[in-house]
Design a protein around this motif. Structure first.
Motif, PDB file in Angstrom:
ATOM      1  N   THR A 226      45.962  32.772  33.292  1.00  0.00           N
ATOM      2  CA  THR A 226      45.943  34.229  33.191  1.00  0.00           C
ATOM      3  C   THR A 226      46.711  34.705  31.967  1.00  0.00           C
ATOM      4  N   TYR A 230      45.253  36.688  28.703  1.00  0.00           N
ATOM      5  CA  TYR A 230      45.765  38.020  28.388  1.00  0.00           C
ATOM      6  C   TYR A 230      46.466  38.043  27.031  1.00  0.00           C
ATOM      7  N   ILE A 362      47.572  42.900  36.314  1.00  0.00           N
ATOM      8  CA  ILE A 362      46.856  41.614  36.328  1.00  0.00           C
ATOM      9  C   ILE A 362      47.717  40.538  36.978  1.00  0.00           C
ATOM     10  N   SER A 365      47.973  40.850  40.599  1.00  0.00           N
ATOM     11  CA  SER A 365      46.732  40.562  41.313  1.00  0.00           C
ATOM     12  C   SER A 365      46.440  39.075  41.445  1.00  0.00           C
TER      13      SER A 365
END
Length: 394
Positions: A226, A230, A362, A365
């Motif tokens: 992630t 990002y 993000i 989550s």
């Protein structure tokens, strides 16, 4: 510079330092096993936070009404949410002491967030704070790179670095070209937390080239999917401000090389996350309105007798803060938390704050560390403070 401002900078400087002590009380054990999430912990950064809060209160006694007026919506949302956590901990929790401990920690970091939003609003403080963050990102990046190259820790216990090597039981690994490699931790409890810290720091320190390159490169070395993706988004959003495209070239090349292998390696992890997601929904149904109590997810999870693909018992939080809050604090708690985030969202102006807020959403989550781990909580609430701040001259 005021004592409160200096102590605030000290809070920022000690955030990456994991030096602390755990105290495992009776409620800290689940199935006879000590659970870090439920233990009483005292970190070096706890001391700096208390110093800052005390100094701020002493220096701003007369300004408190003005501070409340400037952050009225956010403060009301935070007070309501924290009061709810306290009440449910006392009257509805399946493990009162664990919930009260958690509620106390969230309350302290909430107050930190409100005070920090006022302190960092001063241009002089914000400028120095950016330098502190840049310095921390650089030394953390160097440590991560060293751990990856050596495939072990460096023995920096005074910074809270854990002692580990590639053969340590339970350590995070990644298989690259058929070789199992240690994922570096820096001075954080997990590579994913280290990567999130570096990405959020990168957003603030851009477009400084050397420190940005170090932070992005080290983010890739953590193999945190992630954060890597990002980081690419952040660089793309800021690309026109970067004088050197070397950062983009190196980052894209590394991501193109490593992402396919990260995706392949994530099958077991994805399966485990799906099991925890279903477990979170099952636990939420036990008490859908008020939840089972803060910090009680693992306790309730243990009753479901679930195992991973590696046949190890699952005793960890669900990798989604919103589901975790739903399970522990019910529908009411989730709504109050959402209202708090919405009040902060109203302060989002400009590219930097937008990227920071999206980044927090993000990470919230896809993982739980911003809510369950000490350094994650500080990172979460201090980032929200930066977003909510409105800079003015000192």
């Amino acid at each position: 510079m005021k004592i409160s401002e200096l102590s605030f900078l000290l809070v920022l400087a000690t955030l990456p330092v994991q030096l602390g002590k755990f105290f495992f009380l009776d409620h800290s054990y689940v199935l006879g096993l000590p659970i870090d999430y439920r233990a009483l912990s005292v970190y070096l950064s706890d001391i700096t936070v208390l110093l800052y809060l005390a100094a701020f209160l002493i220096e701003n006694q007369r300004n408190l009404p003005k501070i409340f007026k400037n952050q009225k919506a956010t403060i009301i949302a935070l007070v309501t949410f924290n009061a709810y956590l306290l009440v449910t901990s006392l009257f509805f929790s399946t493990s009162t002491y664990a919930s009260l401990l958690f509620a106390t920690k969230i309350a302290a970091t909430s107050v930190l967030s409100v005070f920090a939003a006022t302190t960092i609003a001063k241009v002089t403080v914000a400028k120095i704070a950016r330098g502190v963050i840049q310095f921390s990102a650089v030394w953390q990046s160097l440590l991560i790179a060293s751990q990856f190259i050596l495939q072990k820790s460096l023995g920096l216990w005074f910074l809270g670095e854990r002692t580990f090597d590639a053969s340590t039981t339970g350590i995070a690994h990644i298989t690259v070209f058929g070789r199992e490699l240690l994922r570096p931790y820096g001075t954080f409890p997990h590579p994913n937390v280290a990567a999130a810290y570096l990405v959020l720091s990168t957003i603030i320190i851009l477009p400084t080239r050397l420190s940005t390159l170090a932070a992005v490169f080290s983010t890739v070395l953590t193999f945190a999917k992630t954060s890597i993706v990002y980081a690419a988004v952040v660089l793309a959003a800021h690309s026109k401000y970067l004088k050197s495209r070397a950062i983009l070239v190196v980052s894209v090349a590394l991501m193109a090389l490593l992402l396919p292998r990260l995706i392949t390696a994530s099958i077991a992890s994805l399966a485990e996350r799906l099991v925890l997601t279903q477990a979170a929904l099952d636990i939420a149904l036990l008490s859908p309105i008020v939840g089972v109590g803060g910090n009680n997810f693992i306790l309730e999870l243990s009753k479901l007798d679930l195992f991973s693909l590696a046949e190890t018992r699952l005793l960890q939080p669900v990798h989604n803060i919103f589901l975790l809050i739903l399970a522990e604090n019910g529908i009411i708690g989730l709504i109050l938390f959402a209202i708090f985030l919405l009040t902060v969202a109203s302060s989002v102006k400009g590219k930097t704050k937008t990227l920071l807020f999206i980044g927090l959403l993000i990470f919230a989550s896809v993982d739980h560390f911003l809510w369950t781990l000490h350094q994650g909580q500080l990172l979460f609430f201090l980032t929200l403070a930066y977003i909510a701040s409105s800079q003015k001259k000192s």
